[in-house]
Design an enzyme around this catalytic site. Structure first.
Site, PDB file in Angstrom:
ATOM      1  NE  ARG A  82      78.988  82.423 -81.851  1.00 15.35           N
ATOM      2  CZ  ARG A  82      78.713  83.654 -82.212  1.00 15.35           C
ATOM      3  NH1 ARG A  82      77.188  84.188 -81.755  1.00 15.35           N
ATOM      4  NH2 ARG A  82      79.377  83.683 -83.299  1.00 15.35           N
ATOM      5  CE  LYS A 184      77.585  82.957 -86.771  1.00 17.15           C
ATOM      6  NZ  LYS A 184      76.586  82.584 -86.386  1.00 17.15           N
ATOM      7  CD  GLU A 220      69.222  83.470 -83.030  1.00 22.37           C
ATOM      8  OE1 GLU A 220      69.675  84.009 -83.802  1.00 22.37           O
ATOM      9  OE2 GLU A 220      68.736  81.569 -82.163  1.00 22.37           O
TER      10      GLU A 220
HETATM   11  C1  PLP Z   1      75.696  84.005 -85.801  1.00 22.23           C
HETATM   12  C2  PLP Z   1      74.571  84.611 -85.362  1.00 22.23           C
HETATM   13  C3  PLP Z   1      73.503  85.052 -85.036  1.00 22.23           C
HETATM   14  C4  PLP Z   1      74.556  86.560 -84.186  1.00 22.23           C
HETATM   15  O1  PLP Z   1      75.593  86.492 -83.812  1.00 22.23           O
HETATM   16  P1  PLP Z   1      77.129  87.395 -83.722  1.00 22.23           P
HETATM   17  O2  PLP Z   1      77.786  86.642 -82.479  1.00 22.23           O
HETATM   18  O3  PLP Z   1      76.207  89.028 -83.466  1.00 22.23           O
HETATM   19  O4  PLP Z   1      77.312  87.404 -85.141  1.00 22.23           O
HETATM   20  C5  PLP Z   1      72.618  85.168 -84.309  1.00 22.23           C
HETATM   21  N1  PLP Z   1      71.651  84.481 -84.614  1.00 22.23           N
HETATM   22  C6  PLP Z   1      71.774  82.747 -84.935  1.00 22.23           C
HETATM   23  C7  PLP Z   1      71.186  82.421 -85.511  1.00 22.23           C
HETATM   24  C8  PLP Z   1      73.527  82.958 -85.846  1.00 22.23           C
HETATM   25  O5  PLP Z   1      73.434  82.198 -86.771  1.00 22.23           O
END
Ligand code: PLP
Length: 341
Positions: A82, A184, A220
């Site tokens: 990622r 991210k 989300e």
């Molecule tokens: C980091 C993140 C998540 C959760 O991801 P995990 O890999 O399960 O920790 C979900 N949504 C956003 C916007 C994120 O930045």
């Protein structure tokens, strides 16, 4: 190794400096060999690319002690992949996957005295990140980058049980279609701060963001993906190109299907369907699943049948199975648990 004298069960989620951090520097088209260092401070130009144009991305994962006393991390290969996707989208050089895993292993080992003992509910949170470090004033990618990985012990997410959250449908948007919502990037969080402060001031725990193009579909929250349980026990998660692909959510969908024998669907979820779900949860590394009890759409309350006192029964099973896998009490799928020592 002697553990640090920390009141593990009462730790919050904050930064506590640990002994070592891993640093690698990218210059003249190549990463250096990297090293563990003591200095937690970063010195850089006032004109560094990250400071001017937010060229930075990050990851988050946890190291913890299993029931049989090993220090492990959960699926770090997916964090490496990622971060690679985030770097590409932000025109940053890729930090190679094997180097990422090596940095995780080295940094956790060097800070093993800060990995909370089994049973405390606490974990050692790992924060890998990269940023453009040399001077950039005309808008363009930096030429030099730093990859860094620090650790900080964090307390149990749910102290005294998981209390269902009340969330609001936000009037702000998180991620544009074809934008950066699926990586991210720090910038996705900078722009979410006003929305979350607003939601908190209004008494809500979190925002539910919709697709900005039609505002009819669920995306989300600021930092967690949604899972919904239908009244006939299907596990549904929203599908959209602007959702950040949560590793926890992907793992839970696998657990639902392969461990619990539930039907799973990744598909578009309409706002108009919310009344029909039996349970709702937010998934992310920090909490695994936080149950949602109530969703408020501009004054209209959607109360999940699971209520405001506890996790719904399917959410609870998912939570117990995944945390069981993580803690070594339930057999893990091949490759999910990386043993550090
Ligand atoms: C980091 C993140 C998540 C959760 O991801 P995990 O890999 O399960 O920790 C979900 N949504 C956003 C916007 C994120 O930045």
């Amino acid at each position: 190794m002697e553990k640090k004298n920390i009141d593990w069960s009462n730790l919050g989620f904050g930064y506590i400096k640990t002994d070592k951090r891993y640093v690698s520097y990218y210059k003249d088209g190549a990463w250096d060999e990297g090293a563990l260092i003591d200095d937690p401070m970063i010195t850089m130009s006032e004109c560094a690319g990250v400071l001017q144009y937010a060229q930075t991305c990050f990851e988050g994962l946890k190291a913890y002690t299993t029931a049989d006393g090993h220090i492990v991390v959960f699926r770090p290969d997916l964090n490496a992949e990622r971060l690679e996707n985030s770097a590409k989208r932000l025109e940053m050089p890729v930090f190679p996957k094997d180097r990422f895993i090596d940095a995780v292993v080295k940094t956790v080992k060097a800070n093993d005295a800060y990995v909370p003992p089994y049973g405390t509910g606490a974990t050692l949170y790992l924060r890998p990140y990269m940023f453009g470090k040399n001077e950039v004033i005309g808008v363009k990618p930096a030429d030099e980058y730093e990859f860094r990985l620090f650790t900080t012990p964090v307390g149990p997410y749910f102290k005294g049980g998981a209390k269902p959250l009340t969330i609001k449908i936000s009037d702000f948007d998180r991620a544009a279609p074809h934008g950066t919502g699926n990586v991210k990037a720090g910038l996705n969080y900078a722009m979410s701060l006003h929305a979350i402060v607003t939601a908190h001031n209004e008494g809500y725990d979190e925002n539910m963001y919709l697709d900005p193009a039609s505002r009819t579909k669920v995306e989300e929250t600021g930092g967690a993906n949604f899972l919904f349980i239908t009244k006939d026990n299907k596990v549904v998660t929203p599908k959209s190109d602007s959702i950040l692909p949560s590793i926890t959510r992907r793992s839970l969908m696998y657990v639902a299907k392969e461990y619990l024998g539930l039907e799973t669907e990744e598909r578009e979820v309409y706002l108009s369907e919310l009344d029909d779900f039996a349970e709702c949860g937010l998934c992310g590394t920090a909490a695994v699943i936080s149950p949602v009890g109530k969703i408020v759409d501009h004054g209209r309350e959607i109360c999940l049948p699971s209520g405001m006192n506890e996790m719904g029964p399917v959410t609870k099973k998912l939570y117990d199975t995944l945390t069981g896998i993580q803690m070594g009490k339930v057999e893990a799928p091949e490759g999910w648990i990386k043993v550090i020592e």
